[in-house]
Design an enzyme around this catalytic site. Structure first.
Site, mmCIF file in Angstrom:
data_model
loop_
_atom_site.group_PDB
_atom_site.id
_atom_site.type_symbol
_atom_site.label_atom_id
_atom_site.label_comp_id
_atom_site.label_asym_id
_atom_site.label_seq_id
_atom_site.Cartn_x
_atom_site.Cartn_y
_atom_site.Cartn_z
ATOM 1 C CE LYS A 14 0.781 1.308 4.497
ATOM 2 N NZ LYS A 14 1.448 2.564 4.919
ATOM 3 C CG ASP A 139 -1.627 0.622 8.504
ATOM 4 O OD1 ASP A 139 -2.381 1.521 8.923
ATOM 5 O OD2 ASP A 139 -0.470 0.832 8.104
#
EC number: 2.7.1.148
Length: 284
Positions: A14, A139
């Site tokens: 990401k 996350d």
């Protein structure tokens, strides 16, 4: 297709296209706003169902003790939560740098939960998996839900967005940055106002960047080098930095000239995590 007993799955990288820290809560967690995009590049995890209850993790574990490995922790958490009698063998091919800010450990944990939810037929919803994943890291939920999103709160409140596809050259300057060290540092900027209006004007702002550059000069050196090609930015708490392009050729040109002391890769952004795309192809 319900008799599948083994398969492989990507654990994608990401990027944080912006990261704002709005304040610090009494429990020590930080209120933040950040825009996540996924890349079509990441670690590779292979899963093999076992009739024995053991969870075995092999491959590129970088010397991390099994019980400290987020892949193992994710598997054990789901196995315990759902009272699963079966076990699993998991092999990791590591492509994403540790301490790089591209979500390697969190992504590995999320892909493990997603994969074993299918392999063990636990049939938990994405919300239920995300709730479990939050125990492993802030996350993890965004990787579980697998959509480009703006995260609010401590990162668990997700607002899905659609982003235009871009190509990125991501550079790891071979420096490991501790997320905990950055978020506990007294000099970290923690007072950015919450976004009101168009979030797109905030692209490429990161409240952690100035502190990380001060603590890790190699990150500043990387950002300055990348500026020759395009506006450069750090992702997460670093140390990975990136530049954005419209085409693969432009990103490839940067990678081809990368100093030999650094590592890098190119990838395109995707609005749906490759882990979700691959699982759908296998099981749907």
């Amino acid at each position: 297709m319900n008799n599948i007993t083994s398969f492989s799955l990507i654990a994608p990288a990401k990027l944080n296209l912006f990261l704002h820290i709005n304040g610090r809560r009494d429990d020590g967690y930080h209120e933040l706003e950040t825009l996540f995009t996924f890349l079509n590049y990441g670690d590779e995890l292979s899963f093999e169902l076992s009739d024995l209850p053991a969870i075995i993790v092999t491959g590129d574990t970088n010397g991390i003790a099994t019980t400290d490995n987020l892949i193992y922790k994710a598997a054990l958490l789901l196995q315990t939560q759902c009272k699963i009698k079966q076990g699993v063998k998991i092999n990791l091919i590591k492509r994403l740098p540790m301490g790089g800010g591209v979500g390697g450990g969190s992504s590995d944990a999320a892909s493990t939960l997603l994969a074993l939810n299918k392999l063990w037929k636990t049939a938990l919803s994405l919300d239920e998996l995300a709730h479990l994943g939050l125990q492993l890291g802030a996350d993890v939920p965004v990787f579980i839900h697998g959509k480009s999103a703006i995260a609010h709160g401590i990162g668990e409140q997700l607002e899905q967005v659609m982003l235009e596809q871009k190509w990125y050259c991501v550079v790891f300057p071979n420096q490991h940055v501790s997320t905990a060290k950055i978020f506990t540092h007294p000099e970290l900027k923690r007072d950015t106002p919450k976004i009101s209006g168009d979030w797109q004007q905030h692209i490429l702002t990161n409240d952690c960047e100035s502190l990380v550059k001060k603590l890790c000069p190699e990150v500043e050196k990387t950002l300055q080098w990348l500026l020759k090609y395009a506006p450069s930015k750090m992702t997460g708490t670093g140390s990975c930095c990136f530049v954005e392009f419209a085409t693969q050729v432009q990103a490839q040109d940067v990678l081809a000239n990368l100093p030999h002391t650094w590592q890098g890769f190119i990838a395109s952004s995707v609005n749906t995590s490759p882990a979700h795309t691959e699982l759908a192809a296998i099981f749907d």
